[in-house]
Write a protein that holds these residues in place. Structure first.
Motif, PDB file in Angstrom:
ATOM      1  N   GLU A  67      38.397  38.595  40.924  1.00  0.00           N
ATOM      2  CA  GLU A  67      37.404  37.755  40.266  1.00  0.00           C
ATOM      3  C   GLU A  67      38.052  36.464  39.787  1.00  0.00           C
ATOM      4  O   GLU A  67      38.916  36.484  38.907  1.00  0.00           O
ATOM      5  CB  GLU A  67      36.786  38.496  39.074  1.00  0.00           C
ATOM      6  CG  GLU A  67      35.716  37.692  38.389  1.00  0.00           C
ATOM      7  CD  GLU A  67      34.964  38.486  37.344  1.00  0.00           C
ATOM      8  OE1 GLU A  67      34.243  37.849  36.551  1.00  0.00           O
ATOM      9  OE2 GLU A  67      35.099  39.723  37.301  1.00  0.00           O
ATOM     10  N   HIS A  69      36.870  32.753  38.388  1.00  0.00           N
ATOM     11  CA  HIS A  69      35.769  31.889  37.962  1.00  0.00           C
ATOM     12  C   HIS A  69      35.852  30.578  38.738  1.00  0.00           C
ATOM     13  O   HIS A  69      36.941  30.036  38.945  1.00  0.00           O
ATOM     14  CB  HIS A  69      35.860  31.620  36.456  1.00  0.00           C
ATOM     15  CG  HIS A  69      34.639  30.972  35.918  1.00  0.00           C
ATOM     16  ND1 HIS A  69      34.366  29.635  36.111  1.00  0.00           N
ATOM     17  CD2 HIS A  69      33.602  31.478  35.208  1.00  0.00           C
ATOM     18  CE1 HIS A  69      33.217  29.334  35.531  1.00  0.00           C
ATOM     19  NE2 HIS A  69      32.738  30.450  34.975  1.00  0.00           N
ATOM     20  N   ALA A  72      38.057  27.717  37.355  1.00  0.00           N
ATOM     21  CA  ALA A  72      39.518  27.835  37.272  1.00  0.00           C
ATOM     22  C   ALA A  72      40.187  26.865  38.240  1.00  0.00           C
ATOM     23  O   ALA A  72      39.696  26.646  39.346  1.00  0.00           O
ATOM     24  CB  ALA A  72      39.943  29.268  37.585  1.00  0.00           C
ATOM     25  N   VAL A  87      41.714  39.101  37.467  1.00  0.00           N
ATOM     26  CA  VAL A  87      40.648  38.336  36.825  1.00  0.00           C
ATOM     27  C   VAL A  87      41.243  37.026  36.322  1.00  0.00           C
ATOM     28  O   VAL A  87      42.225  37.029  35.583  1.00  0.00           O
ATOM     29  CB  VAL A  87      40.025  39.108  35.643  1.00  0.00           C
ATOM     30  CG1 VAL A  87      38.963  38.269  34.943  1.00  0.00           C
ATOM     31  CG2 VAL A  87      39.448  40.438  36.106  1.00  0.00           C
ATOM     32  N   GLY A  89      40.028  33.523  34.407  1.00  0.00           N
ATOM     33  CA  GLY A  89      38.934  32.935  33.644  1.00  0.00           C
ATOM     34  C   GLY A  89      38.669  31.472  33.942  1.00  0.00           C
ATOM     35  O   GLY A  89      39.462  30.776  34.573  1.00  0.00           O
ATOM     36  N   GLU A  90      37.539  31.010  33.420  1.00  0.00           N
ATOM     37  CA  GLU A  90      37.003  29.682  33.711  1.00  0.00           C
ATOM     38  C   GLU A  90      37.953  28.534  33.415  1.00  0.00           C
ATOM     39  O   GLU A  90      38.073  27.605  34.207  1.00  0.00           O
ATOM     40  CB  GLU A  90      35.723  29.476  32.901  1.00  0.00           C
ATOM     41  CG  GLU A  90      35.125  28.096  33.054  1.00  0.00           C
ATOM     42  CD  GLU A  90      33.898  27.876  32.194  1.00  0.00           C
ATOM     43  OE1 GLU A  90      33.252  26.831  32.375  1.00  0.00           O
ATOM     44  OE2 GLU A  90      33.591  28.731  31.335  1.00  0.00           O
ATOM     45  N   THR A  91      38.634  28.557  32.301  1.00  0.00           N
ATOM     46  CA  THR A  91      39.457  27.401  31.931  1.00  0.00           C
ATOM     47  C   THR A  91      40.935  27.620  32.231  1.00  0.00           C
ATOM     48  O   THR A  91      41.783  26.854  31.776  1.00  0.00           O
ATOM     49  CB  THR A  91      39.257  27.048  30.441  1.00  0.00           C
ATOM     50  OG1 THR A  91      39.648  28.157  29.632  1.00  0.00           O
ATOM     51  CG2 THR A  91      37.805  26.664  30.153  1.00  0.00           C
ATOM     52  N   THR A 105      45.348  39.733  34.493  1.00  0.00           N
ATOM     53  CA  THR A 105      44.217  39.107  33.816  1.00  0.00           C
ATOM     54  C   THR A 105      44.681  37.837  33.127  1.00  0.00           C
ATOM     55  O   THR A 105      45.644  37.862  32.359  1.00  0.00           O
ATOM     56  CB  THR A 105      43.600  40.055  32.760  1.00  0.00           C
ATOM     57  OG1 THR A 105      43.125  41.223  33.415  1.00  0.00           O
ATOM     58  CG2 THR A 105      42.466  39.391  32.010  1.00  0.00           C
ATOM     59  N   GLY A 107      42.877  35.777  30.705  1.00  0.00           N
ATOM     60  CA  GLY A 107      41.636  35.852  29.949  1.00  0.00           C
ATOM     61  C   GLY A 107      41.627  35.021  28.691  1.00  0.00           C
ATOM     62  O   GLY A 107      42.627  34.418  28.297  1.00  0.00           O
ATOM     63  N   GLY A 108      40.471  35.039  28.047  1.00  0.00           N
ATOM     64  CA  GLY A 108      40.277  34.286  26.819  1.00  0.00           C
ATOM     65  C   GLY A 108      40.346  35.187  25.598  1.00  0.00           C
ATOM     66  O   GLY A 108      40.319  36.409  25.704  1.00  0.00           O
ATOM     67  N   ARG A 116      39.987  28.130  26.684  1.00  0.00           N
ATOM     68  CA  ARG A 116      40.293  29.417  26.076  1.00  0.00           C
ATOM     69  C   ARG A 116      41.115  30.337  26.962  1.00  0.00           C
ATOM     70  O   ARG A 116      41.366  31.479  26.612  1.00  0.00           O
ATOM     71  CB  ARG A 116      39.008  30.106  25.638  1.00  0.00           C
ATOM     72  CG  ARG A 116      38.050  30.406  26.732  1.00  0.00           C
ATOM     73  CD  ARG A 116      36.713  30.892  26.165  1.00  0.00           C
ATOM     74  NE  ARG A 116      35.866  31.395  27.217  1.00  0.00           N
ATOM     75  CZ  ARG A 116      35.166  30.644  28.046  1.00  0.00           C
ATOM     76  NH1 ARG A 116      35.213  29.337  27.932  1.00  0.00           N
ATOM     77  NH2 ARG A 116      34.428  31.180  28.984  1.00  0.00           N
ATOM     78  N   HIS A 117      41.543  29.829  28.122  1.00  0.00           N
ATOM     79  CA  HIS A 117      42.347  30.627  29.050  1.00  0.00           C
ATOM     80  C   HIS A 117      43.721  29.970  29.225  1.00  0.00           C
ATOM     81  O   HIS A 117      43.890  28.790  28.950  1.00  0.00           O
ATOM     82  CB  HIS A 117      41.634  30.736  30.399  1.00  0.00           C
ATOM     83  CG  HIS A 117      40.311  31.435  30.296  1.00  0.00           C
ATOM     84  ND1 HIS A 117      39.130  30.742  30.160  1.00  0.00           N
ATOM     85  CD2 HIS A 117      39.993  32.745  30.283  1.00  0.00           C
ATOM     86  CE1 HIS A 117      38.136  31.609  30.084  1.00  0.00           C
ATOM     87  NE2 HIS A 117      38.633  32.839  30.145  1.00  0.00           N
TER      88      HIS A 117
END
Length: 181
Positions: A67, A69, A72, A87, A89-91, A105, A107-108, A116-117
């Motif tokens: 996964e 985002h 990313a 995984v 994350g978006e940022t 991962t 993650g945030g 937040r990543h």
């Protein structure tokens, strides 16, 4: 675009001793497929086709088990080996020549709409199950061991060990290569 594909194939050949040919990588390496598909979803995201980017990204996740985002940012020659459960994350921002194993991962730690990543430097290795959380920086050429949980900045060239590596390190500090077995 063809240059980037060649770089990805060369990175896989270089970093995976089990890789027998570029054709095998093209046809059977989900980590490479996930990164190629991410480039498409990221392209859509940058052009503000947010829903389409998310739908394509979700299809990518269902096909590869990885996964990423669409927001990313991933550098060149990144390689995800045995990528199931990764995984991103978006940022998250990932530098060039990064190697990730399964279960990583990025993650945030907050629900706020901010960065937040993590930001991962160039040449970083992220061991199986490593978890890097929050808006932190992992410096160039750092090694994050299997199952390590990282919530603070990591200096360039540092080695962060997970619980299994800490136990092994007590037994044999002289051979850091053993830390990633």
């Amino acid at each position: 675009m063809l240059k980037r594909i060649r770089e990805d194939l060369d990175a896989a050949i270089t970093r995976d001793p089990a890789a027998r040919s570029k054709l095998e990588i093209v046809l059977a390496y989900p980590g490479v497929h996930a990164l190629w598909r991410h480039r498409i979803s990221h392209w859509l995201w940058q052009r503000k086709f947010f829903l389409l980017a998310r739908i394509y990204s979700n299809r990518n996740r269902r096909r590869t088990g990885i996964e990423i985002h669409p927001g990313a940012q991933i550098g060149r020659r990144c390689f995800i080996d045995h990528g199931m459960g990764v995984v991103i994350g978006e940022t998250a921002v990932i530098g060039d020549d990064v190697m990730m194993y399964h279960g990583v991962t990025l993650g945030g730690r907050t629900l706020a709409k901010i960065k937040r990543h993590p930001t991962i430097g160039n040449g970083v290795v992220l061991g199986a199950g490593a978890t890097v959380l929050g808006d932190i920086k992992v410096g160039d050429n750092a090694l994050i061991g299997a199952n390590a949980i990282v919530t603070k900045n990591v200096a360039a060239g540092a080695i962060v060990m997970g619980p299994a590596e800490r136990h092994m390190a007590k037994q044999d500090l002289a051979d850091p290569e053993l830390w990633f077995i």
